[in-house]
Scaffold this active site. Sequence first.
Site, mmCIF file in Angstrom:
data_model
loop_
_atom_site.group_PDB
_atom_site.id
_atom_site.type_symbol
_atom_site.label_atom_id
_atom_site.label_comp_id
_atom_site.label_asym_id
_atom_site.label_seq_id
_atom_site.Cartn_x
_atom_site.Cartn_y
_atom_site.Cartn_z
ATOM 1 N N ASP A 262 89.058 44.674 77.446
ATOM 2 C CA ASP A 262 89.103 44.524 75.992
ATOM 3 C C ASP A 262 90.506 44.791 75.478
ATOM 4 O OD1 ASP A 262 89.402 47.270 75.764
ATOM 5 O OD2 ASP A 262 87.432 47.630 74.915
ATOM 6 N N ILE A 263 90.704 44.510 74.196
ATOM 7 C CA ILE A 263 92.025 44.612 73.568
ATOM 8 C C ILE A 263 92.261 46.046 73.124
ATOM 9 C CG2 ILE A 263 93.476 43.753 71.693
ATOM 10 C CD1 ILE A 263 91.698 41.241 71.671
ATOM 11 N N HIS B 87 90.852 40.942 59.068
ATOM 12 C CA HIS B 87 89.927 40.397 60.056
ATOM 13 C C HIS B 87 90.234 38.944 60.406
ATOM 14 C CE1 HIS B 87 87.123 43.772 60.393
ATOM 15 N NE2 HIS B 87 87.317 43.978 59.100
ATOM 16 N N ASP C 55 90.472 37.594 64.154
ATOM 17 C CA ASP C 55 89.761 36.425 64.690
ATOM 18 C C ASP C 55 90.727 35.457 65.369
ATOM 19 O OD1 ASP C 55 87.393 37.439 63.777
ATOM 20 O OD2 ASP C 55 87.246 36.105 62.036
ATOM 21 N N ASN D 129 92.981 44.733 62.986
ATOM 22 C CA ASN D 129 92.168 44.366 61.828
ATOM 23 C C ASN D 129 92.561 45.148 60.583
ATOM 24 O OD1 ASN D 129 90.556 42.380 63.027
ATOM 25 N ND2 ASN D 129 89.102 43.875 63.821
ATOM 26 N N GLU E 246 85.565 42.668 70.844
ATOM 27 C CA GLU E 246 86.858 42.355 71.459
ATOM 28 C C GLU E 246 86.803 42.519 72.975
ATOM 29 O OE1 GLU E 246 87.256 46.783 70.300
ATOM 30 O OE2 GLU E 246 86.176 45.015 69.632
#
Length: 319
Positions: free
Chosen positions: A194-195, A207, A211, A202, A237
């Site tokens: 994941d990030i 957001h 995205d 965000n 994520e």
Amino acid sequence: MSNRSDHPQTDRAGNPAPFESDRPTKTKTVVTVIQPPTPAPVSSSAAACLVIIYGADLGRRVVLDGSPLEIGRSVKCDLSIDQESVSRKHARLAWDGARYKISDLGSTNGSYVNDELCTERYLNDGDQLKIGRTILKFMTGDNIETAYHEEIYRLMTFDGLTQVHNKRHFHETLDREVSRSSRYERPMSLVVFDIDHFKKVNDTHGHLAGDALLRQLASLVRGRIRREDLFARVGGEEFAVLLPEIDAQGAAQFAEKIRKLVELQIFHFEDVNISVTLSLGIAELRPPYATGEQLYKAADAALYVAKQSGRNRVEIDQT
């Protein structure tokens, strides 16, 4: 010297050739060019619709009948999308007698077609419209009913935002591949990543930027996997890559390449540049793991170790 015309001419068998007057008269060929029929003007009721492929009301179809369609947060809009990132009157779709066109209505966050910010643009079949965080697919044509059902089937297996496989399809395939690898005693590994600090992205950029980052990241990684691998978005994520015929060490080499690739990549959203890193966990299918769920939990636990050890790193399950 006599002219050539003074000598009687013969054919190959030695017979006298016919006089010119005896020869069959050549018929002139007349070529008639048939023009294709002039296409009839398409009526304003031409088959077209919007399908929500990401966001609330996933799979909902909005039929376009030629009348203007306003999209916005207001309940008075023809298509109301209740999101903070959507303006009260955000965009309008209109038929000009030949094609549909989208016009932004001065929205705060803008209207996007295929990830490109636009104020006004004609739409083609398959174009993706992004209004706030909702993504709609524009569909038109004679076989629109068939295309719609195909799109619904696609939504069952693919994530609308990132265009990689979704969580449901991933876990169905994981269980099947675990059974296959166990039956034939073949290696298989799972990479989960994941990030790092995605919430900060965000909070800082919004957001919509988050995205855009997810879409670009998915596209980047998708270009580095094999045909037989399975790449999926399994959380907000969080992503996973299933690697058949690859042991833990081979998976670690793959994961390190992805880590470095993302670390060096600059992601973009409008005029904002975003840099991120990944944390990755790896587990190989071996005892005591016998199910897809057990393998996933082991890779996820390795991911947690990578997070706790400073992030931007690869960790292999040591169980």
